[in-house]
Motif scaffolding. Structure first.
Motif: not given
Length: 180
Positions: A51-58
């Protein structure tokens, strides 16, 4: 006597002791919840990291998109500054050269727009098309009905999308032919 005649087995007599089974069961059941808790904690940790990786990607994608838009706008602004410089020069020129200077500026502006993918929509003497034109007047004329006879303001297309509809006057046809 037979075992069947004695009835159910009793602990300590003729069979296994039930208390032995109950002593081993808590050991196996206490190990399984510990493994389940560890597996749950591992999955939860993986989920939180994902979830944190996805938020950073976004957020990174959003920053990159904003940067690209800013750079595109900057390039377009630099192209228009050249046109503005020529307008300043035309205003300083004498009246005899003013028309020639304005024609040069118009040509330069058209080149800059085309370089950025903006092209005019040709409308005159073509059939009215509501996906490219906005009719502002219906005028009787010798042209066939539905033909564009005047362009009030030119329309423009960027790539394949109309960004400004052409405001046009459309022919009603010859009024004498319609009355007869």
């Amino acid at each position: 006597m037979d075992d069947a005649e004695n009835g159910p087995e009793q602990p300590g007599k003729n069979g296994p002791d039930i208390s032995e089974k109950t002593q081993t069961e808590p050991l196996t059941s206490s190990v399984e919840p510990d493994l389940q808790k560890k597996a749950y904690a591992d999955l939860n940790d993986r989920f939180l990291r994902l979830a944190a990786d996805f938020e950073n990607y976004r957020k990174r994608s959003e920053r990159e998109r904003d940067l690209l838009v800013t750079l595109a706008n900057e390039r377009f602004a630099v192209d228009l500054l050249e046109v503005l410089d020529n307008l300043d020069r035309a205003l300083k020129a004498d009246d005899a050269h003013l028309r020639e200077g304005i024609a040069h500026i118009q040509q330069l502006l058209n080149v800059q727009l085309q370089r950025n993918g903006v092209h005019p929509i040709d409308s005159l003497k073509k059939p009215f098309n509501p996906s490219e034109h906005e009719a502002v007047a219906h005028v009787p004329s010798d042209e066939t009905a539905g033909t564009i006879i005047d362009e009030v303001s030119r329309g423009y297309r960027m790539l394949d999308k109309v960004i400004r509809y052409a405001k046009v006057a459309v022919s009603k046809g010859n009024q004498k032919d319609q009355e007869a």
